[in-house]
Design a protein around this motif. Sequence first.
Motif, PDB file in Angstrom:
ATOM      1  N   GLN A  25      31.915  34.261  33.351  1.00  0.00           N
ATOM      2  CA  GLN A  25      30.840  33.283  33.538  1.00  0.00           C
ATOM      3  C   GLN A  25      30.736  32.812  34.984  1.00  0.00           C
ATOM      4  OE1 GLN A  25      31.449  30.119  30.724  1.00  0.00           O
ATOM      5  NE2 GLN A  25      31.158  31.433  28.932  1.00  0.00           N
ATOM      6  N   GLU A  26      31.882  32.582  35.639  1.00  0.00           N
ATOM      7  CA  GLU A  26      31.873  32.002  36.985  1.00  0.00           C
ATOM      8  C   GLU A  26      31.955  33.033  38.106  1.00  0.00           C
ATOM      9  OE1 GLU A  26      31.329  28.837  37.584  1.00  0.00           O
ATOM     10  OE2 GLU A  26      31.220  28.424  35.435  1.00  0.00           O
ATOM     11  N   GLY A  27      32.611  34.199  37.813  1.00  0.00           N
ATOM     12  CA  GLY A  27      32.794  35.180  38.882  1.00  0.00           C
ATOM     13  C   GLY A  27      32.209  36.544  38.608  1.00  0.00           C
ATOM     14  N   LYS A  28      31.646  36.718  37.383  1.00  0.00           N
ATOM     15  CA  LYS A  28      31.098  38.005  36.953  1.00  0.00           C
ATOM     16  C   LYS A  28      32.156  39.119  36.973  1.00  0.00           C
ATOM     17  CE  LYS A  28      26.993  36.765  35.808  1.00  0.00           C
ATOM     18  NZ  LYS A  28      27.389  35.345  35.592  1.00  0.00           N
ATOM     19  N   VAL A  29      33.373  38.743  36.582  1.00  0.00           N
ATOM     20  CA  VAL A  29      34.454  39.718  36.424  1.00  0.00           C
ATOM     21  C   VAL A  29      34.438  40.216  34.986  1.00  0.00           C
ATOM     22  CG1 VAL A  29      36.933  40.149  36.591  1.00  0.00           C
ATOM     23  CG2 VAL A  29      35.856  38.488  38.137  1.00  0.00           C
ATOM     24  N   ASN A  30      34.214  41.510  34.801  1.00  0.00           N
ATOM     25  CA  ASN A  30      34.247  42.102  33.465  1.00  0.00           C
ATOM     26  C   ASN A  30      35.691  42.478  33.142  1.00  0.00           C
ATOM     27  OD1 ASN A  30      31.422  42.309  32.449  1.00  0.00           O
ATOM     28  ND2 ASN A  30      31.140  43.411  34.386  1.00  0.00           N
ATOM     29  N   VAL A  31      36.340  41.637  32.353  1.00  0.00           N
ATOM     30  CA  VAL A  31      37.767  41.786  32.085  1.00  0.00           C
ATOM     31  C   VAL A  31      38.010  42.727  30.921  1.00  0.00           C
ATOM     32  CG1 VAL A  31      39.867  40.576  31.397  1.00  0.00           C
ATOM     33  CG2 VAL A  31      38.265  39.486  32.984  1.00  0.00           C
ATOM     34  N   LEU A  43      47.760  39.780  36.386  1.00  0.00           N
ATOM     35  CA  LEU A  43      47.221  41.101  36.695  1.00  0.00           C
ATOM     36  C   LEU A  43      46.000  41.321  35.807  1.00  0.00           C
ATOM     37  CD1 LEU A  43      47.289  43.924  37.972  1.00  0.00           C
ATOM     38  CD2 LEU A  43      48.888  44.606  36.181  1.00  0.00           C
ATOM     39  N   VAL A  44      44.859  41.538  36.425  1.00  0.00           N
ATOM     40  CA  VAL A  44      43.605  41.702  35.694  1.00  0.00           C
ATOM     41  C   VAL A  44      43.110  43.133  35.858  1.00  0.00           C
ATOM     42  CG1 VAL A  44      41.197  40.966  35.498  1.00  0.00           C
ATOM     43  CG2 VAL A  44      42.982  39.288  36.041  1.00  0.00           C
ATOM     44  N   LYS A  45      42.883  43.791  34.716  1.00  0.00           N
ATOM     45  CA  LYS A  45      42.259  45.111  34.721  1.00  0.00           C
ATOM     46  C   LYS A  45      40.811  44.931  34.305  1.00  0.00           C
ATOM     47  CE  LYS A  45      42.693  49.848  32.999  1.00  0.00           C
ATOM     48  NZ  LYS A  45      43.483  50.785  32.129  1.00  0.00           N
ATOM     49  N   THR A  46      39.905  45.426  35.129  1.00  0.00           N
ATOM     50  CA  THR A  46      38.480  45.259  34.851  1.00  0.00           C
ATOM     51  C   THR A  46      37.959  46.431  34.026  1.00  0.00           C
ATOM     52  OG1 THR A  46      37.885  46.324  36.944  1.00  0.00           O
ATOM     53  CG2 THR A  46      38.148  43.926  36.966  1.00  0.00           C
ATOM     54  N   SER A  47      36.771  46.250  33.499  1.00  0.00           N
ATOM     55  CA  SER A  47      36.202  47.260  32.604  1.00  0.00           C
ATOM     56  C   SER A  47      35.932  48.579  33.315  1.00  0.00           C
ATOM     57  CB  SER A  47      34.908  46.731  31.986  1.00  0.00           C
ATOM     58  OG  SER A  47      34.000  46.348  32.997  1.00  0.00           O
ATOM     59  N   ASP A  48      35.824  48.562  34.638  1.00  0.00           N
ATOM     60  CA  ASP A  48      35.603  49.808  35.382  1.00  0.00           C
ATOM     61  C   ASP A  48      36.910  50.459  35.825  1.00  0.00           C
ATOM     62  OD1 ASP A  48      36.372  48.043  37.319  1.00  0.00           O
ATOM     63  OD2 ASP A  48      34.557  48.194  38.525  1.00  0.00           O
ATOM     64  N   GLY A  49      38.052  49.904  35.356  1.00  0.00           N
ATOM     65  CA  GLY A  49      39.345  50.517  35.623  1.00  0.00           C
ATOM     66  C   GLY A  49      40.069  50.000  36.844  1.00  0.00           C
ATOM     67  N   ASN A  50      39.465  49.091  37.602  1.00  0.00           N
ATOM     68  CA  ASN A  50      40.113  48.526  38.776  1.00  0.00           C
ATOM     69  C   ASN A  50      41.129  47.447  38.372  1.00  0.00           C
ATOM     70  OD1 ASN A  50      38.772  50.062  40.751  1.00  0.00           O
ATOM     71  ND2 ASN A  50      36.979  48.719  40.621  1.00  0.00           N
ATOM     72  N   LYS A  51      42.074  47.190  39.251  1.00  0.00           N
ATOM     73  CA  LYS A  51      43.062  46.143  39.020  1.00  0.00           C
ATOM     74  C   LYS A  51      43.046  45.159  40.186  1.00  0.00           C
ATOM     75  CE  LYS A  51      46.324  49.052  36.427  1.00  0.00           C
ATOM     76  NZ  LYS A  51      47.705  49.626  36.421  1.00  0.00           N
ATOM     77  N   TRP A  98      40.868  29.292  41.958  1.00  0.00           N
ATOM     78  CA  TRP A  98      41.236  30.657  41.608  1.00  0.00           C
ATOM     79  C   TRP A  98      40.769  31.640  42.670  1.00  0.00           C
ATOM     80  CZ3 TRP A  98      43.884  31.628  36.992  1.00  0.00           C
ATOM     81  CH2 TRP A  98      43.971  30.546  36.103  1.00  0.00           C
ATOM     82  N   THR A  99      41.647  32.593  42.996  1.00  0.00           N
ATOM     83  CA  THR A  99      41.297  33.645  43.947  1.00  0.00           C
ATOM     84  C   THR A  99      41.704  34.993  43.366  1.00  0.00           C
ATOM     85  OG1 THR A  99      43.451  33.497  45.060  1.00  0.00           O
ATOM     86  CG2 THR A  99      41.652  32.146  45.954  1.00  0.00           C
ATOM     87  N   ILE A 100      41.120  36.058  43.930  1.00  0.00           N
ATOM     88  CA  ILE A 100      41.562  37.403  43.563  1.00  0.00           C
ATOM     89  C   ILE A 100      41.922  38.163  44.842  1.00  0.00           C
ATOM     90  CG2 ILE A 100      40.347  37.645  41.376  1.00  0.00           C
ATOM     91  CD1 ILE A 100      38.167  39.215  42.860  1.00  0.00           C
ATOM     92  N   ALA A 101      42.816  39.143  44.676  1.00  0.00           N
ATOM     93  CA  ALA A 101      43.228  40.023  45.765  1.00  0.00           C
ATOM     94  C   ALA A 101      43.450  41.409  45.187  1.00  0.00           C
ATOM     95  CB  ALA A 101      44.518  39.501  46.408  1.00  0.00           C
ATOM     96  N   PRO A 102      43.334  42.441  46.012  1.00  0.00           N
ATOM     97  CA  PRO A 102      43.569  43.807  45.509  1.00  0.00           C
ATOM     98  C   PRO A 102      44.990  43.965  44.970  1.00  0.00           C
ATOM     99  CG  PRO A 102      42.542  43.854  47.678  1.00  0.00           C
ATOM    100  CD  PRO A 102      42.939  42.435  47.428  1.00  0.00           C
ATOM    101  N   PHE A 103      45.130  44.757  43.918  1.00  0.00           N
ATOM    102  CA  PHE A 103      46.451  45.088  43.385  1.00  0.00           C
ATOM    103  C   PHE A 103      46.959  46.332  44.089  1.00  0.00           C
ATOM    104  CE2 PHE A 103      48.899  47.759  40.410  1.00  0.00           C
ATOM    105  CZ  PHE A 103      50.001  46.932  40.227  1.00  0.00           C
ATOM    106  N   ILE A 104      48.205  46.274  44.586  1.00  0.00           N
ATOM    107  CA  ILE A 104      48.805  47.401  45.291  1.00  0.00           C
ATOM    108  C   ILE A 104      49.883  48.032  44.419  1.00  0.00           C
ATOM    109  CG2 ILE A 104      50.117  48.116  47.332  1.00  0.00           C
ATOM    110  CD1 ILE A 104      47.274  47.333  47.955  1.00  0.00           C
TER     111      ILE A 104
END
Length: 323
Positions: A25-31, A43-51, A98-104
């Motif tokens: 709703q707030e960030g348009k992240v498809n979880v 750790l969040v995995k998105t519907s397009d396979g990204n983490k 809340w923030t997000i950063a790339p998963f390595i």
Amino acid sequence: MTYKVNSNSRRDELKINRLSSFLYQEGKVNVANIVPIKANVFLVKTSDGNKVILKKHRKKEDVDQQWDFFDKLSTSIVIPFRRFPNGKKILISNGYYWTIAPFIEGTKLNYAINDDRKACLATLRAFHERAEDIRVTNPLRRKLFYKRWYKRLQSFKNTRDYFLNYGFENLFKDIVQTTETQLRLVSELPWERLERKAEEKRVWIHGDVASHNFIRSRDVYMIDFDLLGQSPQIYDYIQLAQRFLPYLDWNLDKLISYRMVEDSQLKFWILAMTVPSDVLREWLHFLSRNSTMSMEEYLTNMENEWIKRQEFLKNAKAMLKLY
């Protein structure tokens, strides 16, 4: 046959579902999936396979400073925040940020391994070199490190009963006496002069050089800049030295061979290391988490390490007499 549903599992599932809904709703992240790493890290995995790594912060000023800093830092070894899919830098909910950063994909460094110690030092030096002359809008002013250590000592003193109850009263007294004595000596050095110089040159430090904040992948990356500060770089090296020492058999000569600081700063560096602030920190961390180690086992290990530390303290005091 009936089955009981674990109430904790049900509550955790509801929290994750609410978090997923909030992120969309707030960030348009498809979880697709969320896995808790710590109480405030996921750790969040998105519907397009990204983490991505999702983090919850208490203080907006810390997040603002990091965003400002990352926007002006030019290096690939730092994992910065990135914007949410809808372009927002921060999501806000119930007083948290809340923030997000790339998963390595990679492994945490292990300071018990010499190659990892060298890799950490090389990465930290590269960061320090890049993190100069960076101007942020409102740099946070943090207390002098030894003043924070005084506060930590007071918290440590409040745990005296644990030592008494398990028969480690002498250990407690020795740690307190050593800390008080060495803190007094450290406080007599002109740290304010180093602080002013760092502010003039706009020099930055990471602030938490624990091994888990260095990730080995294709390169060695630095993460978690919650304690980012405009301070003398020697502060990172004081903490790093204390983290290296147990794996160097408390040998001061071995530690000096890493050449963390210039000769002109050796007195500051060595004297600060004689304050067992790391002992206080790890003890307080142990009390605050659910550890599988028993209280008696922890205190026994602490006492054994303290005995080893005495030789280092003696050698450090002998070397300090040369300055």
